[in-house]
Design a protein around this motif. Sequence first.
Motif, PDB file in Angstrom:
ATOM      1  N   PHE A   8       0.832  -1.284  -0.135  1.00 21.84           N
ATOM      2  CA  PHE A   8      -0.002   0.054   0.139  1.00 21.84           C
ATOM      3  C   PHE A   8       0.580   1.191  -0.082  1.00 21.84           C
ATOM      4  CE2 PHE A   8      -2.154   3.324   2.614  1.00 21.84           C
ATOM      5  CZ  PHE A   8      -3.260   3.677   1.883  1.00 21.84           C
ATOM      6  N   LEU A   9       2.026   1.130   0.751  1.00 17.74           N
ATOM      7  CA  LEU A   9       2.768   2.372   0.857  1.00 17.74           C
ATOM      8  C   LEU A   9       3.517   2.501  -0.745  1.00 17.74           C
ATOM      9  CD1 LEU A   9       4.788   1.806   4.283  1.00 17.74           C
ATOM     10  CD2 LEU A   9       2.883   3.582   3.779  1.00 17.74           C
ATOM     11  N   VAL A  10       4.000   1.364  -1.131  1.00 16.26           N
ATOM     12  CA  VAL A  10       4.795   1.731  -2.583  1.00 16.26           C
ATOM     13  C   VAL A  10       3.738   1.921  -3.560  1.00 16.26           C
ATOM     14  CG1 VAL A  10       6.278   0.379  -3.954  1.00 16.26           C
ATOM     15  CG2 VAL A  10       6.612   0.287  -1.508  1.00 16.26           C
ATOM     16  N   GLN A  11       2.806   1.056  -3.658  1.00 14.81           N
ATOM     17  CA  GLN A  11       2.007   1.303  -4.963  1.00 14.81           C
ATOM     18  C   GLN A  11       0.702   2.072  -4.796  1.00 14.81           C
ATOM     19  OE1 GLN A  11       1.634  -1.990  -7.769  1.00 14.81           O
ATOM     20  NE2 GLN A  11       3.224  -3.131  -6.784  1.00 14.81           N
ATOM     21  N   LEU A  18      11.745   2.784  -0.704  1.00 11.47           N
ATOM     22  CA  LEU A  18      12.311   3.024   0.686  1.00 11.47           C
ATOM     23  C   LEU A  18      11.349   3.262   1.699  1.00 11.47           C
ATOM     24  CD1 LEU A  18      15.081   5.470  -0.277  1.00 11.47           C
ATOM     25  CD2 LEU A  18      15.475   3.065   0.400  1.00 11.47           C
ATOM     26  N   ALA A  19       9.914   3.405   1.220  1.00  8.02           N
ATOM     27  CA  ALA A  19       8.897   3.483   2.267  1.00  8.02           C
ATOM     28  C   ALA A  19       8.815   2.591   3.261  1.00  8.02           C
ATOM     29  CB  ALA A  19       7.549   4.072   1.382  1.00  8.02           C
ATOM     30  N   VAL A  23       9.155   2.957   7.528  1.00  9.65           N
ATOM     31  CA  VAL A  23       8.234   2.695   8.603  1.00  9.65           C
ATOM     32  C   VAL A  23       8.765   1.749   9.418  1.00  9.65           C
ATOM     33  CG1 VAL A  23       5.734   1.900   8.589  1.00  9.65           C
ATOM     34  CG2 VAL A  23       6.312   3.373   6.818  1.00  9.65           C
ATOM     35  N   ALA A  24       9.519   0.864   8.892  1.00  8.65           N
ATOM     36  CA  ALA A  24       9.997  -0.161   9.978  1.00  8.65           C
ATOM     37  C   ALA A  24      10.939   0.337  11.046  1.00  8.65           C
ATOM     38  CB  ALA A  24      10.871  -1.257   9.198  1.00  8.65           C
ATOM     39  N   ILE A  98       5.961  -5.484 -10.205  1.00  9.02           N
ATOM     40  CA  ILE A  98       4.919  -6.341  -9.659  1.00  9.02           C
ATOM     41  C   ILE A  98       4.500  -6.126  -8.242  1.00  9.02           C
ATOM     42  CG2 ILE A  98       5.919  -8.097 -11.355  1.00  9.02           C
ATOM     43  CD1 ILE A  98       7.551  -9.118  -8.959  1.00  9.02           C
ATOM     44  N   PRO A  99       3.518  -6.511  -7.752  1.00  4.84           N
ATOM     45  CA  PRO A  99       2.928  -6.109  -6.117  1.00  4.84           C
ATOM     46  C   PRO A  99       3.871  -7.084  -5.429  1.00  4.84           C
ATOM     47  CG  PRO A  99       1.567  -7.616  -7.323  1.00  4.84           C
ATOM     48  CD  PRO A  99       2.364  -7.448  -8.496  1.00  4.84           C
ATOM     49  N   LEU A 100       5.091  -6.578  -5.030  1.00  8.27           N
ATOM     50  CA  LEU A 100       6.077  -7.450  -4.115  1.00  8.27           C
ATOM     51  C   LEU A 100       5.380  -7.703  -2.819  1.00  8.27           C
ATOM     52  CD1 LEU A 100       9.496  -5.956  -5.276  1.00  8.27           C
ATOM     53  CD2 LEU A 100       8.470  -8.107  -5.838  1.00  8.27           C
ATOM     54  N   GLY A 101       4.702  -6.375  -2.381  1.00 12.22           N
ATOM     55  CA  GLY A 101       4.327  -6.567  -0.976  1.00 12.22           C
ATOM     56  C   GLY A 101       3.321  -7.674  -0.899  1.00 12.22           C
TER      57      GLY A 101
END
Length: 250
Positions: A8-11, A18-19, A23-24, A98-101
Amino acid sequence: TAGLFADFLVQGLSLGPLAPFMVAIPCLASGLIIISLTWTENYGSKTSVMETYKEGARIIWSNCSIMKIGIVQSLVESSMFIFVYLWTPTLSSGQDKIPLGKIFASFMLSIMIGSLLFKMLIKSATAHRILFLATIVFLFSTIVASQFASSTEIIPRYICLVTFLFIEISLGMYFPSIGTLRSDLLPGSHRSTIINLFRIPLNLLTVGTLLAIKSGIVEDRRLVFGITSVFLVGAVLVASTIKVEEKKEK
């Protein structure tokens, strides 16, 4: 949840790759604070480190079942770490995004499914049989992945994704089964030392393979998966003999 939130943060919010790492940071800082305030230090034995490792090595050498557990751990977990390095370039080959998350979240769900399978199987099967089953599933999934890992077409990538999910399911069965065997076979006084000794060949196999990839000696992903398949054949063969040793001890 972590994978979906990262996706959600990236896409979703377009914050860039880096987001999730940013957040981590507060999550890790919170964990550091909680551990520092609530955990007490475990100083362990006053025996010298070298003497402790010598004793651990003697225990491994004198007990065939413990040695076999170490061999299986080294072969399976080195294959796992190599897989961690390979899955992203394999699935993203020929694709911009691609949706890596979401894929990572599906991996975590697959591990949970594997753990649930272990919980069901352990009621009627022994830990070493589940370990044997887990290594077989890992092996066959890797063999299938090796046939399609270098393709840039859509269907082979979907086949690889499915095989990767089965790999994660096998790991979900593997970790509780080998943990159970270690708790049964390894003496508590030297358990952590012996597990650390097992990590030496594990890291040598992992680093050696990744260095071969980095240096260009091995470039084709199909060949890399083929190498891990060889590791897993060894793990399957050794895992199949652990039950014989345990029956003899009984």
